[in-house]
Design a protein around this motif. Structure first.
Motif, PDB file in Angstrom:
ATOM      1  N   LYS A 103     -68.255 -25.739 -31.360  1.00 24.04           N
ATOM      2  CA  LYS A 103     -68.457 -26.314 -30.035  1.00 24.04           C
ATOM      3  C   LYS A 103     -67.137 -26.729 -29.391  1.00 24.04           C
ATOM      4  CE  LYS A 103     -72.777 -28.139 -31.859  1.00 24.04           C
ATOM      5  NZ  LYS A 103     -72.517 -27.825 -33.286  1.00 24.04           N
ATOM      6  N   LEU A 104     -67.175 -26.816 -28.078  1.00 25.64           N
ATOM      7  CA  LEU A 104     -66.084 -27.409 -27.304  1.00 25.64           C
ATOM      8  C   LEU A 104     -66.553 -28.765 -26.796  1.00 25.64           C
ATOM      9  CD1 LEU A 104     -64.782 -24.404 -25.170  1.00 25.64           C
ATOM     10  CD2 LEU A 104     -63.600 -25.531 -27.068  1.00 25.64           C
ATOM     11  N   GLU A 105     -65.700 -29.766 -26.960  1.00 20.31           N
ATOM     12  CA  GLU A 105     -66.040 -31.125 -26.537  1.00 20.31           C
ATOM     13  C   GLU A 105     -64.967 -31.632 -25.575  1.00 20.31           C
ATOM     14  OE1 GLU A 105     -66.029 -32.464 -30.566  1.00 20.31           O
ATOM     15  OE2 GLU A 105     -68.214 -32.560 -30.627  1.00 20.31           O
ATOM     16  N   ASP A 106     -65.361 -32.473 -24.652  1.00 23.46           N
ATOM     17  CA  ASP A 106     -64.416 -32.998 -23.651  1.00 23.46           C
ATOM     18  C   ASP A 106     -63.670 -31.860 -22.964  1.00 23.46           C
ATOM     19  OD1 ASP A 106     -65.061 -35.641 -24.376  1.00 23.46           O
ATOM     20  OD2 ASP A 106     -63.648 -35.553 -26.041  1.00 23.46           O
ATOM     21  N   TYR A 107     -64.408 -30.826 -22.646  1.00 19.92           N
ATOM     22  CA  TYR A 107     -63.825 -29.623 -22.068  1.00 19.92           C
ATOM     23  C   TYR A 107     -63.455 -29.854 -20.608  1.00 19.92           C
ATOM     24  CZ  TYR A 107     -68.911 -29.534 -21.632  1.00 19.92           C
ATOM     25  OH  TYR A 107     -70.213 -29.899 -21.446  1.00 19.92           O
ATOM     26  N   GLN A 108     -62.325 -29.306 -20.216  1.00 22.02           N
ATOM     27  CA  GLN A 108     -61.814 -29.441 -18.867  1.00 22.02           C
ATOM     28  C   GLN A 108     -61.659 -28.061 -18.230  1.00 22.02           C
ATOM     29  OE1 GLN A 108     -61.345 -32.418 -17.413  1.00 22.02           O
ATOM     30  NE2 GLN A 108     -61.964 -33.450 -19.312  1.00 22.02           N
ATOM     31  N   PRO A 109     -62.019 -27.915 -16.969  1.00 21.37           N
ATOM     32  CA  PRO A 109     -61.829 -26.630 -16.291  1.00 21.37           C
ATOM     33  C   PRO A 109     -60.385 -26.164 -16.402  1.00 21.37           C
ATOM     34  CG  PRO A 109     -63.147 -28.105 -14.925  1.00 21.37           C
ATOM     35  CD  PRO A 109     -62.635 -28.926 -16.080  1.00 21.37           C
ATOM     36  N   GLY A 110     -60.225 -24.879 -16.690  1.00 21.48           N
ATOM     37  CA  GLY A 110     -58.898 -24.309 -16.835  1.00 21.48           C
ATOM     38  C   GLY A 110     -58.277 -24.510 -18.199  1.00 21.48           C
ATOM     39  N   ARG A 111     -58.956 -25.267 -19.072  1.00 24.04           N
ATOM     40  CA  ARG A 111     -58.403 -25.569 -20.385  1.00 24.04           C
ATOM     41  C   ARG A 111     -59.243 -25.011 -21.526  1.00 24.04           C
ATOM     42  NH1 ARG A 111     -53.790 -26.456 -21.805  1.00 24.04           N
ATOM     43  NH2 ARG A 111     -54.545 -27.685 -23.571  1.00 24.04           N
ATOM     44  N   LEU A 112     -60.306 -24.267 -21.228  1.00 20.36           N
ATOM     45  CA  LEU A 112     -61.219 -23.845 -22.281  1.00 20.36           C
ATOM     46  C   LEU A 112     -60.552 -22.903 -23.287  1.00 20.36           C
ATOM     47  CD1 LEU A 112     -63.309 -25.257 -20.563  1.00 20.36           C
ATOM     48  CD2 LEU A 112     -64.872 -23.359 -20.969  1.00 20.36           C
TER      49      LEU A 112
ATOM     50  N   HIS B  40     -70.615 -28.620 -25.795  1.00 18.77           N
ATOM     51  CA  HIS B  40     -71.370 -29.612 -26.549  1.00 18.77           C
ATOM     52  C   HIS B  40     -71.879 -30.741 -25.645  1.00 18.77           C
ATOM     53  CE1 HIS B  40     -72.859 -31.440 -30.053  1.00 18.77           C
ATOM     54  NE2 HIS B  40     -71.832 -32.210 -30.374  1.00 18.77           N
ATOM     55  N   ASN B  41     -73.161 -31.062 -25.821  1.00 18.06           N
ATOM     56  CA  ASN B  41     -73.781 -32.190 -25.120  1.00 18.06           C
ATOM     57  C   ASN B  41     -73.569 -32.121 -23.602  1.00 18.06           C
ATOM     58  OD1 ASN B  41     -74.904 -33.411 -27.407  1.00 18.06           O
ATOM     59  ND2 ASN B  41     -72.994 -34.459 -27.886  1.00 18.06           N
ATOM     60  N   VAL B  42     -74.015 -31.031 -23.025  1.00 20.19           N
ATOM     61  CA  VAL B  42     -73.918 -30.892 -21.572  1.00 20.19           C
ATOM     62  C   VAL B  42     -74.777 -31.969 -20.903  1.00 20.19           C
ATOM     63  CG1 VAL B  42     -73.424 -28.424 -21.624  1.00 20.19           C
ATOM     64  CG2 VAL B  42     -75.804 -29.201 -21.542  1.00 20.19           C
ATOM     65  N   HIS B  43     -74.350 -32.400 -19.727  1.00 21.62           N
ATOM     66  CA  HIS B  43     -75.097 -33.436 -19.003  1.00 21.62           C
ATOM     67  C   HIS B  43     -75.099 -33.218 -17.499  1.00 21.62           C
ATOM     68  CE1 HIS B  43     -70.890 -34.776 -19.247  1.00 21.62           C
ATOM     69  NE2 HIS B  43     -71.086 -35.237 -18.027  1.00 21.62           N
ATOM     70  N   ASP B  44     -74.306 -32.265 -17.031  1.00 20.54           N
ATOM     71  CA  ASP B  44     -74.198 -31.988 -15.594  1.00 20.54           C
ATOM     72  C   ASP B  44     -75.100 -30.800 -15.249  1.00 20.54           C
ATOM     73  OD1 ASP B  44     -73.527 -31.380 -12.996  1.00 20.54           O
ATOM     74  OD2 ASP B  44     -71.407 -30.974 -13.413  1.00 20.54           O
ATOM     75  N   PRO B  45     -76.141 -31.008 -14.429  1.00 20.05           N
ATOM     76  CA  PRO B  45     -77.017 -29.880 -14.083  1.00 20.05           C
ATOM     77  C   PRO B  45     -76.301 -28.774 -13.323  1.00 20.05           C
ATOM     78  CG  PRO B  45     -77.517 -31.804 -12.740  1.00 20.05           C
ATOM     79  CD  PRO B  45     -76.585 -32.266 -13.805  1.00 20.05           C
ATOM     80  N   GLY B  46     -75.142 -29.077 -12.764  1.00 21.15           N
ATOM     81  CA  GLY B  46     -74.367 -28.072 -12.039  1.00 21.15           C
ATOM     82  C   GLY B  46     -73.347 -27.349 -12.902  1.00 21.15           C
ATOM     83  N   GLN B  47     -73.370 -27.593 -14.210  1.00 15.25           N
ATOM     84  CA  GLN B  47     -72.390 -26.967 -15.110  1.00 15.25           C
ATOM     85  C   GLN B  47     -72.437 -25.443 -14.998  1.00 15.25           C
ATOM     86  OE1 GLN B  47     -70.154 -28.492 -17.611  1.00 15.25           O
ATOM     87  NE2 GLN B  47     -69.380 -26.412 -17.327  1.00 15.25           N
ATOM     88  N   ARG B  48     -71.270 -24.838 -14.768  1.00 14.62           N
ATOM     89  CA  ARG B  48     -71.153 -23.386 -14.714  1.00 14.62           C
ATOM     90  C   ARG B  48     -70.575 -22.877 -16.031  1.00 14.62           C
ATOM     91  NH1 ARG B  48     -73.924 -21.177 -10.293  1.00 14.62           N
ATOM     92  NH2 ARG B  48     -73.846 -22.735  -8.617  1.00 14.62           N
ATOM     93  N   LEU B  49     -70.923 -21.655 -16.380  1.00 14.76           N
ATOM     94  CA  LEU B  49     -70.508 -21.093 -17.663  1.00 14.76           C
ATOM     95  C   LEU B  49     -69.583 -19.894 -17.526  1.00 14.76           C
ATOM     96  CD1 LEU B  49     -73.831 -21.284 -19.719  1.00 14.76           C
ATOM     97  CD2 LEU B  49     -72.032 -23.018 -19.462  1.00 14.76           C
ATOM     98  N   ALA B  50     -69.115 -19.601 -16.304  1.00 15.26           N
ATOM     99  CA  ALA B  50     -68.275 -18.417 -16.112  1.00 15.26           C
ATOM    100  C   ALA B  50     -66.996 -18.492 -16.941  1.00 15.26           C
ATOM    101  CB  ALA B  50     -67.941 -18.239 -14.633  1.00 15.26           C
ATOM    102  N   GLU B  51     -66.330 -19.648 -16.932  1.00 13.75           N
ATOM    103  CA  GLU B  51     -65.089 -19.767 -17.692  1.00 13.75           C
ATOM    104  C   GLU B  51     -65.365 -19.667 -19.195  1.00 13.75           C
ATOM    105  OE1 GLU B  51     -61.173 -22.693 -18.198  1.00 13.75           O
ATOM    106  OE2 GLU B  51     -62.858 -23.324 -16.936  1.00 13.75           O
ATOM    107  N   LEU B  52     -66.444 -20.292 -19.648  1.00 17.06           N
ATOM    108  CA  LEU B  52     -66.813 -20.185 -21.051  1.00 17.06           C
ATOM    109  C   LEU B  52     -67.096 -18.731 -21.420  1.00 17.06           C
ATOM    110  CD1 LEU B  52     -67.579 -21.687 -23.725  1.00 17.06           C
ATOM    111  CD2 LEU B  52     -69.936 -21.698 -22.861  1.00 17.06           C
ATOM    112  N   ASN B  53     -67.837 -18.046 -20.590  1.00 15.07           N
ATOM    113  CA  ASN B  53     -68.170 -16.641 -20.872  1.00 15.07           C
ATOM    114  C   ASN B  53     -66.938 -15.749 -20.889  1.00 15.07           C
ATOM    115  OD1 ASN B  53     -70.917 -17.146 -21.158  1.00 15.07           O
ATOM    116  ND2 ASN B  53     -71.328 -16.837 -18.977  1.00 15.07           N
ATOM    117  N   SER B  54     -65.902 -16.138 -20.149  1.00 18.54           N
ATOM    118  CA  SER B  54     -64.677 -15.334 -20.124  1.00 18.54           C
ATOM    119  C   SER B  54     -63.989 -15.312 -21.478  1.00 18.54           C
ATOM    120  CB  SER B  54     -63.711 -15.863 -19.060  1.00 18.54           C
ATOM    121  OG  SER B  54     -63.148 -17.118 -19.451  1.00 18.54           O
TER     122      SER B  54
END
Length: 322
Positions: free
Chosen positions: A129-138, A160-174
């Motif tokens: 898992k990724l925790e305390d993930y920041q955009p551009g830092r994955l 890990h432990n998502v909580h934002d309903p607007g969370q996007r996964l494009a960067e993770l999928n990259s």
């Protein structure tokens, strides 16, 4: 993908419960070591296979339905012999999924060391898992687990432990295109995040969802599991043996007679087979640091599973125990 391994005859006598004699465990582990050295199991005749289910986004690949979780139990054991025995038992019993995270103490490093020492790295499915993930830092954050797990590529990497309903996964999928992982997903074990999880499932359709689910914790059945099914998302079940109350409830009590109708021989198998009877579940990942518990848990993935009517009966029976 881990090839199927049949069940050692010693395990059959172990399926009556959690406890094995020390002599039996040592005999089993000695045989596991011998099989590893030979490159294939020596007990390949007349054994029952572990049930496996397809990953919906890649139906050509299946996962054995019972794996192991490493939260809170893979940081001790300085000699690591006990933890190595758990991983050997998992693989020899036909399992492959090892779920971990950076927040699980030294678990990632311990797993990496064990897989390197045993040569079993190519026979497991590693989920972290990724925790305390920041955009551009994955991407840089994801390389740390690679180093700790001592692998060139992760099978599954989850937010890990998502909580934002607007969370996007494009960067993770990259990260799949970068060769860091094969699959991506999201996790939570907090009921307060279920709304966010449902929104992400419907919009992003992740490869995997890891979520808490147990016979005494069935809230995900109403909306989360249907949303995962519609999204084609594989489901890993965290905390499948509950949060401590289940075994207290059944302590000292015999299994109901009807448990034999779905090849169940222990309370652990009772709880796990209840979950596996739900076709929305891809695999359960009960945590343990004991080889005999791993063996018992693996048996839940063999033989018959309860149908919907039987699962209702199981819940009602448990409720009668107070």
């Amino acid at each position: 993908m881990l090839p199927w391994f049949p069940v050692h005859p010693l395990w059959r006598g172990a399926m009556s419960g959690h406890r094995l004699s020390r002599r039996s465990v040592l005999a089993l582990l000695a045989s596991l070591g011998a099989c590893g050295a030979a490159g294939r199991p020596a007990w390949s005749q007349n054994a029952s296979p572990m049930l496996a289910r397809p990953i919906p986004h890649n139906p050509a690949e299946t996962l054995p339905v019972v794996g192991v979780g490493t939260a809170a139990n893979f940081s001790g054991d300085p000699g690591r012999a006990g933890l190595m025995a758990v991983i050997k038992a998992l693989v020899a019993g036909g399992g492959s999924v090892i779920d971990t995270a950076p927040s699980y103490g030294e678990a990632e490093s311990v797993i990496g060391d064990i897989l390197t020492q045993t040569g079993l790295g190519r026979r497991v499915f590693i989920a972290t898992k990724l925790e305390d993930y920041q955009p551009g830092r994955l991407a840089p954050e994801a390389r740390a687990p690679l180093q700790r797990l001592r692998t060139a590529k992760l099978d599954l990497l989850q937010l890990h432990n998502v909580h934002d309903p607007g969370q996007r996964l494009a960067e993770l999928n990259s990260l799949k295109d970068l060769g860091i992982c094969r699959y991506t997903g999201i996790t939570t074990t907090y009921r307060s995040a279920y709304g966010a999880v449902e929104s992400i499932l419907k919009r992003e359709q992740p490869d995997f969802l890891e979520i808490d689910y147990a016979i005494d914790n069935r809230d995900v059945e109403a909306r989360i599991l249907p949303a995962a099914r519609d999204a084609g998302t594989a489901v890993l079940v965290a905390l499948p043996l509950g949060r401590g109350g289940l075994f207290r409830k059944v302590r000292g009590k015999p299994l109901p007679d009807f448990a034999s109708e779905f090849d169940c021989k222990s309370w652990s198998q009772f709880f796990l087979k209840f979950l596996l009877g739900n076709p929305a579940v891809t695999a359960v990942i009960p945590g343990t640091d004991k080889a005999e518990h791993m063996i018992d848990n693996l048996a839940a993935g063999q033989g018959r599973l309860p149908d919907a009517a039987m699962r209702t009966r199981m819940v009602r029976y448990l409720e009668t125990l107070g």
